[in-house]
Design an enzyme around this catalytic site. Structure first.
Site, PDB file in Angstrom:
ATOM      1  N   CYS A  23       0.818  -1.222   0.000  1.00  0.00           N
ATOM      2  CA  CYS A  23       0.000   0.000   0.000  1.00  0.00           C
ATOM      3  C   CYS A  23       0.840   1.256   0.000  1.00  0.00           C
ATOM      4  O   CYS A  23       0.450   2.266  -0.557  1.00  0.00           O
ATOM      5  CB  CYS A  23      -0.907   0.044   1.230  1.00  0.00           C
ATOM      6  SG  CYS A  23      -2.274  -1.069   1.085  1.00  0.00           S
ATOM      7  N   HIS A  68     -11.693   7.091 -11.968  1.00  0.00           N
ATOM      8  CA  HIS A  68     -10.552   7.010 -12.883  1.00  0.00           C
ATOM      9  C   HIS A  68      -9.597   8.191 -12.687  1.00  0.00           C
ATOM     10  O   HIS A  68      -9.105   8.785 -13.656  1.00  0.00           O
ATOM     11  CB  HIS A  68     -11.012   6.900 -14.340  1.00  0.00           C
ATOM     12  CG  HIS A  68     -11.521   5.517 -14.658  1.00  0.00           C
ATOM     13  ND1 HIS A  68     -12.724   5.046 -14.188  1.00  0.00           N
ATOM     14  CD2 HIS A  68     -10.968   4.506 -15.361  1.00  0.00           C
ATOM     15  CE1 HIS A  68     -12.891   3.810 -14.595  1.00  0.00           C
ATOM     16  NE2 HIS A  68     -11.837   3.451 -15.296  1.00  0.00           N
ATOM     17  N   GLU A 136     -13.482   0.424   0.773  1.00  0.00           N
ATOM     18  CA  GLU A 136     -12.312   0.382  -0.100  1.00  0.00           C
ATOM     19  C   GLU A 136     -12.162  -1.010  -0.719  1.00  0.00           C
ATOM     20  O   GLU A 136     -11.668  -1.166  -1.833  1.00  0.00           O
ATOM     21  CB  GLU A 136     -11.064   0.744   0.705  1.00  0.00           C
ATOM     22  CG  GLU A 136      -9.885   1.119  -0.149  1.00  0.00           C
ATOM     23  CD  GLU A 136      -8.696   1.527   0.702  1.00  0.00           C
ATOM     24  OE1 GLU A 136      -8.314   2.695   0.666  1.00  0.00           O
ATOM     25  OE2 GLU A 136      -8.156   0.665   1.411  1.00  0.00           O
TER      26      GLU A 136
HETATM   27 ZN   LIG Z   1      -5.112   1.128  -1.303  1.00  0.00          ZN
END
Ligand SMILES: [Zn+2]
Length: 198
Positions: A23, A68, A136
């Site tokens: 990450c 995007h 997420e």
């Molecule tokens: Zn992430």
């Protein structure tokens, strides 16, 4: 009374300083789901908290800005932020890191600003943002409430410190809308002709 509207978009980021190596050092994307929860103690003339159709205007355009796009923390290295702006037409510069937690604060803040700058026309009550949930991944989400928005330990949010690329602005229904929001201009909801006498 609460209502909830779901928004979806794809977005790319790096989350600096987190524990997970993937990450914090690699650009990657997520398919986000955003739940916007509004509350009011009074119903409008349509006996609704807030007509969902009204969320297809400025709020929808602002949330769709993230689709995007790549989001970066404005405190990240200049090399990285410049590269994001050079190689992605759609980018957003944020005053906080683009974690799910901060996204939930950003979306809460943006929706709150729009609601406070909107003149309602159908007898709406004290409509406020109650909470924003940012999914997420399929299994993890972050949820913010009003006290989180002004919590300076979590970072200060302001309209000026959230910057949208020119490409994003050009795709808004009204490319001036964010400037209007910053200037405190009011957005006006359409007027409604009542069919049943109240
Ligand atoms: Zn992430």
């Amino acid at each position: 009374m609460l209502i909830r509207k779901l928004f979806k978009f794809e977005n790319a980021h790096i989350v600096r300083n987190c524990t997970s190596d993937r990450c914090k050092r690699s650009i990657h994307g997520h398919s986000y789901k955003i739940e916007l929860l509004l509350k009011a103690n009074k119903l409008d003339h349509g006996q609704m908290v807030y007509d969902f159709g009204l969320l297809k205007g400025v709020i929808k355009d602002l949330f769709d800005s993230f689709d995007h796009a790549i989001c970066f923390w404005n405190q990240d290295s200049a090399d990285y932020t410049k590269a994001c702006q050079k190689f992605s037409a759609r980018w957003i510069s944020l005053p906080v890191s683009p974690s799910a937690e901060q996204f939930s604060r950003i979306f809460f803040f943006l929706a709150q600003q729009v609601l406070h700058s909107t003149q309602t026309q159908n007898g709406e009550g004290d409509v406020e943002v109650y909470s924003v949930i940012v999914h997420e991944t399929e299994t993890g989400y972050a949820q913010s409430f009003v006290e989180d928005i002004e919590n300076l330990q979590m970072g200060e949010l302001s309209l000026d410190s959230i910057v949208f690329s020119e490409q994003i602005q050009s795709e808004w229904s009204n490319p001036q809308m964010y400037e209007y929001l910053k200037e405190g201009k009011m957005f006006q909801n359409p007027s409604v002709e009542l069919q049943v006498k109240l």
